[in-house]
Scaffold this active site. Structure first.
Site, PDB file in Angstrom:
ATOM      1  N   HIS A 258      -7.960  11.694  -1.961  1.00  0.00           N
ATOM      2  CA  HIS A 258      -7.483  10.393  -2.433  1.00  0.00           C
ATOM      3  C   HIS A 258      -7.305  10.484  -3.946  1.00  0.00           C
ATOM      4  O   HIS A 258      -8.163  11.008  -4.634  1.00  0.00           O
ATOM      5  CB  HIS A 258      -8.517   9.317  -2.069  1.00  0.00           C
ATOM      6  CG  HIS A 258      -8.029   7.917  -2.262  1.00  0.00           C
ATOM      7  ND1 HIS A 258      -7.764   7.384  -3.504  1.00  0.00           N
ATOM      8  CD2 HIS A 258      -7.756   6.936  -1.374  1.00  0.00           C
ATOM      9  CE1 HIS A 258      -7.348   6.133  -3.356  1.00  0.00           C
ATOM     10  NE2 HIS A 258      -7.333   5.840  -2.077  1.00  0.00           N
TER      11      HIS A 258
ATOM     12  N   PHE B  69       0.852  -1.190   0.000  1.00  0.00           N
ATOM     13  CA  PHE B  69       0.000   0.000   0.000  1.00  0.00           C
ATOM     14  C   PHE B  69       0.882   1.231   0.000  1.00  0.00           C
ATOM     15  O   PHE B  69       2.041   1.178   0.412  1.00  0.00           O
ATOM     16  CB  PHE B  69      -0.891  -0.008   1.253  1.00  0.00           C
ATOM     17  CG  PHE B  69      -2.364   0.035   0.956  1.00  0.00           C
ATOM     18  CD1 PHE B  69      -3.021  -1.099   0.501  1.00  0.00           C
ATOM     19  CD2 PHE B  69      -3.094   1.205   1.119  1.00  0.00           C
ATOM     20  CE1 PHE B  69      -4.371  -1.077   0.227  1.00  0.00           C
ATOM     21  CE2 PHE B  69      -4.454   1.243   0.852  1.00  0.00           C
ATOM     22  CZ  PHE B  69      -5.104   0.106   0.405  1.00  0.00           C
TER      23      PHE B  69
ATOM     24  N   GLU C 209      -6.488   2.090  -3.206  1.00  0.00           N
ATOM     25  CA  GLU C 209      -5.059   2.064  -3.471  1.00  0.00           C
ATOM     26  C   GLU C 209      -4.575   0.622  -3.655  1.00  0.00           C
ATOM     27  O   GLU C 209      -3.522   0.384  -4.242  1.00  0.00           O
ATOM     28  CB  GLU C 209      -4.387   2.666  -2.232  1.00  0.00           C
ATOM     29  CG  GLU C 209      -3.058   3.246  -2.414  1.00  0.00           C
ATOM     30  CD  GLU C 209      -2.745   4.109  -1.182  1.00  0.00           C
ATOM     31  OE1 GLU C 209      -3.520   5.040  -0.888  1.00  0.00           O
ATOM     32  OE2 GLU C 209      -1.746   3.826  -0.531  1.00  0.00           O
TER      33      GLU C 209
ATOM     34  N   HIS D  90     -11.520  12.825   0.715  1.00  0.00           N
ATOM     35  CA  HIS D  90     -11.603  11.488   1.274  1.00  0.00           C
ATOM     36  C   HIS D  90     -11.556  11.426   2.791  1.00  0.00           C
ATOM     37  O   HIS D  90     -12.345  10.732   3.416  1.00  0.00           O
ATOM     38  CB  HIS D  90     -10.463  10.658   0.678  1.00  0.00           C
ATOM     39  CG  HIS D  90     -10.459   9.223   1.084  1.00  0.00           C
ATOM     40  ND1 HIS D  90     -11.558   8.413   0.894  1.00  0.00           N
ATOM     41  CD2 HIS D  90      -9.514   8.447   1.662  1.00  0.00           C
ATOM     42  CE1 HIS D  90     -11.277   7.193   1.349  1.00  0.00           C
ATOM     43  NE2 HIS D  90     -10.054   7.184   1.830  1.00  0.00           N
TER      44      HIS D  90
ATOM     45  N   ARG E 298      -0.535   9.543  -0.629  1.00  0.00           N
ATOM     46  CA  ARG E 298      -1.691  10.021  -1.392  1.00  0.00           C
ATOM     47  C   ARG E 298      -1.598  11.488  -1.796  1.00  0.00           C
ATOM     48  O   ARG E 298      -2.015  11.855  -2.895  1.00  0.00           O
ATOM     49  CB  ARG E 298      -2.956   9.787  -0.564  1.00  0.00           C
ATOM     50  CG  ARG E 298      -3.275   8.319  -0.459  1.00  0.00           C
ATOM     51  CD  ARG E 298      -4.455   8.070   0.438  1.00  0.00           C
ATOM     52  NE  ARG E 298      -4.772   6.632   0.433  1.00  0.00           N
ATOM     53  CZ  ARG E 298      -5.688   6.081   1.219  1.00  0.00           C
ATOM     54  NH1 ARG E 298      -6.363   6.818   2.081  1.00  0.00           N
ATOM     55  NH2 ARG E 298      -5.920   4.789   1.152  1.00  0.00           N
TER      56      ARG E 298
ATOM     57  N   ARG F 104      -2.512  11.211   5.830  1.00  0.00           N
ATOM     58  CA  ARG F 104      -2.639   9.852   6.359  1.00  0.00           C
ATOM     59  C   ARG F 104      -2.196   8.830   5.323  1.00  0.00           C
ATOM     60  O   ARG F 104      -2.496   8.966   4.146  1.00  0.00           O
ATOM     61  CB  ARG F 104      -4.098   9.577   6.741  1.00  0.00           C
ATOM     62  CG  ARG F 104      -4.346   8.148   7.149  1.00  0.00           C
ATOM     63  CD  ARG F 104      -5.750   7.916   7.627  1.00  0.00           C
ATOM     64  NE  ARG F 104      -6.768   7.996   6.595  1.00  0.00           N
ATOM     65  CZ  ARG F 104      -6.990   7.064   5.661  1.00  0.00           C
ATOM     66  NH1 ARG F 104      -6.243   5.973   5.600  1.00  0.00           N
ATOM     67  NH2 ARG F 104      -7.963   7.224   4.777  1.00  0.00           N
TER      68      ARG F 104
ATOM     69  N   LEU G  66     -14.691   5.776  -4.319  1.00  0.00           N
ATOM     70  CA  LEU G  66     -13.305   5.388  -4.099  1.00  0.00           C
ATOM     71  C   LEU G  66     -12.902   4.153  -4.903  1.00  0.00           C
ATOM     72  O   LEU G  66     -13.626   3.162  -4.942  1.00  0.00           O
ATOM     73  CB  LEU G  66     -13.109   5.090  -2.612  1.00  0.00           C
ATOM     74  CG  LEU G  66     -11.671   4.829  -2.195  1.00  0.00           C
ATOM     75  CD1 LEU G  66     -10.859   6.095  -2.320  1.00  0.00           C
ATOM     76  CD2 LEU G  66     -11.623   4.302  -0.784  1.00  0.00           C
TER      77      LEU G  66
ATOM     78  N   GLN H 259      -7.508  15.039   3.321  1.00  0.00           N
ATOM     79  CA  GLN H 259      -6.869  14.252   2.271  1.00  0.00           C
ATOM     80  C   GLN H 259      -7.737  14.087   1.036  1.00  0.00           C
ATOM     81  O   GLN H 259      -8.914  13.731   1.138  1.00  0.00           O
ATOM     82  CB  GLN H 259      -6.546  12.858   2.818  1.00  0.00           C
ATOM     83  CG  GLN H 259      -5.915  11.932   1.795  1.00  0.00           C
ATOM     84  CD  GLN H 259      -5.388  10.680   2.443  1.00  0.00           C
ATOM     85  OE1 GLN H 259      -6.131   9.757   2.739  1.00  0.00           O
ATOM     86  NE2 GLN H 259      -4.093  10.659   2.712  1.00  0.00           N
TER      87      GLN H 259
END
Lengths: 232, 596
Positions: free
Chosen positions: B237, B115, B250, B368, B281, B410, B247, B235
């Site tokens: 994304h 990730f 990832e 996000h 991100r 994050r 979404l 954030q």
């Protein structure tokens, strides 16, 4: 494109009986039915009442009957249902208001099958091991989002609300076939009762209704088979 | 109606349910949720929960801690990040023991995938740290925790929307909530209250967030004189479905998927030469924006392609010499994609008519996740000033809280980790606090303030504004001026627009004046919370004249540790917004430039 929405309206606070609300809205073919419902609520009639949250088919809030079939309003595109769209609450549960039904009877059935892992053996320090094949055995039924589309599409449930219904059996299946669980037989006993799995008449409405493509009827058949193997 | 519980938990996502499991073991506990618990947004998390189990290859919590801090652009409090990453391992095993159906390795252990931003700290290469259940890990966490709550007879008040927090003489006393089905107001007298109300992505136009993520918790905190921390950090994304914002995990890039511009170029080669598409991100979202700005969006539009077709993925695996842990060359097939990313395949087929094994997916950044929120310590206790003074009895956990473990950005998989680690800690500490404390009396008519506002809103039949118009204008202003790229003039404009919208909000009209299941009034109430949350976000962003993590200032493109290595705190009492700052806790890792 312009579409016509016919929505079942009922507010027990003020209405003696349900009626049809008719609305015309301008939408894109790729919009969701939920977008059209929102358009009505936000710009035409704020009293229209529905549940929704994630808007992409995961939270399970917006199961409704669209042109006579149980669907999630957020997972059906306008282009797939045409210019005349009828939206009603799902059947077999008391209507609270418009498209909102009382989910309590549904949740009670869900709770009745012990929908949680039961294993009193002390766990190891790390994870319990499970093979890829053992995990695969119950993969399909872990996808259930408790939207009630299956149970409220089932004629057996319509005629007898005590029937636990497909969703509860799917949830039981998820544990009965989990190699880590130790209470499969207790669940089979619950489902062998008169309100249990034998009420299923293999009509397949549930499988058609499931927005997560769970093979619901097959899962029910597997539970029935397991009962027979266990002499129930 | 009046109720009395030792502990009240507001919100039934992962943090709320985990806290409920622990709190209910020791004290009388109830969970209030505006939704049925299984509708909570935790259920939409896809790719995995981060924990250094090392089931495929060498890994350890120290690397996870460093990656988290680096990912945060050094704004995370390092003691908190360490707690989270070290407790990750046991808490993931705990979820497995509860029955969570993780995917498995050949040895029958929990399967893990790479990730963004998670690395082997020695080789700097991506490490398999995200523990996953297909691409529905959040769904499985939510279901498993709810199942456990049923087994342990946790008390729920489903579809109760909390409207106010009762604090008297600086001590928490309970909450006021409306029962949605009846419209009746309820007072819950309590010793301890946990807010686990989630995020506020609906402040922006394109978002992965649910319609119900409206900042209810932070808005109440603000109204009660409690500050919010680091609100400027939100954030985006990188991979939301074009226009819809849904979404795309990832995990797609974890499985080898690559981002491609209109020239067919894998552009992350240029922006993050070492880990490419698995950079953090904020870095990837900015790269997409820059590609679009330079005219390399697909068809000249504001999106790029996410390509996970086996022939594309395998070409790059071969080019880059990517290997499996056993040393064999890594390859994927269409069947692997269907098996490991079934929901993604379902989304793109349903909403785009795109088969991801045959066609690339159109994606753009989507609002996000809130890194900021209600400030807490590492036991989820709310700390209400720049000296970190605990507000007795008030707790926050999950996305609504700012511990801070995520700092300015994050890492993927750390939100699911945050909710279980700090949800658990909240539950444990609420038991301690409730056992040590007595019930303090409620103020007279604790619901009077709320009732007045609620009924005023409900009786507005003759206004000239529609809530939907105001919401849309707010979302546009925030998207255009307080999004991935920000600069002073735009943010000033956003603040002005928000002030104007707040004034117009006072003149909205409702169609539904009934008590029964009135979502017209609820949505209007939620819009009030969104406006309050948006405004403090814009003001905090305007003030921070540097770029860090998710907050990127075109007029101040560099990180400025000398002046800005600090958390912001924003108050909005009686309509005036005030800002203050507090230091970042730095223990083991001195800030360095961030390169991926």
């Amino acid at each position: 494109m312009k579409i016509q929405l016919k929505i079942r309206r009922f507010n027990p606070e003020t209405d003696k009986k349900p009626s049809w609300g008719k609305y015309e809205v301008e939408v894109e073919p790729t919009d969701r039915v939920l977008d059209a419902l929102h358009y009505v609520k936000w710009y035409q009639d704020g009293t229209l009442t529905l549940r929704r949250s994630c808007a992409h088919g995961i939270c399970g809030s917006d199961a409704v009957r669209i042109n006579g079939r149980n669907r999630l309003a957020c997972k059906v595109l306008i282009k797939d249902v045409g210019r005349k769209i009828t939206v009603e609450p799902i059947l077999g549960l008391p209507v609270v208001k418009d498209l909102v039904v009382d989910m309590q009877p549904f949740m009670d059935h869900y709770r009745s099958v012990m929908p949680y892992l039961i294993n009193d053996e002390p766990p190891p320090v790390t994870e319990r091991h499970q093979s890829i094949e053992e995990r695969e055995r119950f993969d399909d039924t872990t996808k259930c989002i408790l939207c009630a589309a299956c149970t409220t599409s089932c004629p057996s449930f319509w005629t007898m609300g005590q029937y636990v219904g497909p969703a509860a059996i799917v949830q039981a299946h998820r544990f009965i076939f989990d190699s880590r669980d130790r209470a499969g037989r207790e669940r089979l006993n619950i489902l062998a009762a008169s309100d249990g799995v034998w009420r299923c008449r293999t009509i397949y409405n549930c499988t058609d209704a499931c927005p997560r493509d769970i093979q619901v009827t097959q899962a029910i058949a597997e539970v029935k088979k397991e009962m027979l193997l266990n002499g129930l | 109606m009046y109720h009395k519980y030792d502990a009240i938990i507001v919100g039934a996502g992962g943090a709320g349910l985990m806290a409920a499991l622990y709190a209910s073991r020791g004290v009388k506990t109830a969970v209030l949720s505006k939704l049925y618990p299984t509708r909570s947004h935790t259920g939409t998390a896809q790719g995995g929960v981060g924990a250094a189990l090392g089931n495929h290859e060498e890994d350890n919590p120290e690397w996870h801690t460093f990656d988290t801090i680096k990912g945060s652009d050094y704004l995370a409090d390092q003691d908190a990040a360490k707690v989270m990453c070290y407790e990750a391992v046991d808490v993931v095993y705990e979820l497995e023991h509860m029955g969570l159906p993780f995917n498995r390795t050949e040895e029958g252990r929990i399967a893990q995938r790479p990730f963004g931003g998670h690395t082997n700290n020695v080789t700097k290469k991506p490490v398999r740290r995200a523990c996953y259940a297909a691409d529905r890990t959040g769904h499985m966490i939510l279901q498993t925790l709810y199942q456990q709550c049923i087994q342990h007879n946790v008390t729920f008040f489903d579809e109760f929307h909390v409207l106010d927090l009762i604090i008297e003489d600086g001590v928490t006393r309970g909450v006021v909530a409306v029962e949605i089905a009846t419209g009746e107001l309820h007072v819950f007298h309590a010793k301890a209250v946990l807010f686990a109300t989630g995020g506020w992505g609906k402040v922006w136009r394109v978002t992965s967030n649910a319609h119900t993520l409206t900042g209810d918790g932070p808005a109440i905190a603000l109204r009660r004189g409690i500050p919010l921390e680091d609100m400027e950090f939100f954030q985006f994304h990188p991979t939301g479905i074009y226009k819809m914002g849904i979404l795309i995990t990832e995990g797609v890039r974890g499985e080898g998927g690559v981002l491609v511009n209109s020239e067919g170029e894998r552009f992350m080669d240029r922006y993050a030469p070492t880990i490419k598409d698995l950079a953090s991100r904020d870095v990837v979202s900015r790269a997409i924006y820059l590609e679009v700005r330079d005219g390399r969006g697909i068809d000249g539009k504001d999106y790029v392609h996410l390509d996970v077709r086996p022939e594309t993925v395998n070409r790059y695996f071969e080019r880059d010499g990517i290997k499996n842990p056993d040393g064999t060359p890594r390859r994927i097939t269409a069947a692997d994609i269907e098996a490991k990313l079934p929901d993604i395949a379902d989304f793109t087929r349903t909403y785009l008519g795109v088969d991801p094994t045959l066609q690339p997916m159109p994606v753009q950044p989507t609002a996000h996740y809130a890194m900021g929120g209600i400030p807490t310590d590492i036991w989820a206790r709310v700390v209400a000033d720049d000296k970190n003074t605990v507000l007795p009895g008030f707790y926050a956990a999950g996305e609504v809280a700012c511990v801070s473990v995520h700092g300015a950005n994050r890492l993927g998989t750390n939100s699911l980790l945050d909710i279980i680690v700090f949800g658990k800690r909240a539950g444990i500490d609420m038991v301690r606090y409730c056992q040590e404390s007595d019930f303090l009396p409620l103020p007279k008519e604790p619901e009077a303030f709320t009732r007045e506002q609620w009924e005023a809103l409900l009786s507005r039949q003759n206004g000239r504004e529609r809530a939907a118009d105001i919401r849309r204008e707010m979302q546009n202003a925030m998207m255009d001026y307080v999004g991935v790229f920000r600069e002073e003039a735009g943010m000033k404009q956003a603040v002005e627009i928000l002030e104007d919208l707040k004034e117009r909000y006072r003149h909205i009209a409702l169609d539904d004046a009934g008590k029964r299941y009135n979502t017209d009034v609820l949505e209007a109430w939620e819009l009030g919370a969104l406006l309050d949350t948006a405004e403090v976000t814009a003001v905090a962003a305007l003030e921070r004249s540097e770029s860090r993590g998710g907050h990127y200032r075109e007029d101040h493109p560099k990180r400025d540790d000398e002046n800005w290595l600090k958390h912001s705190l924003v108050w909005a009492k009686d309509g005036t917004i005030e800002l203050d700052y507090k230091p970042v806790t730095i223990t083991d890792y001195q800030p360095k430039e961030r390169v991926y």
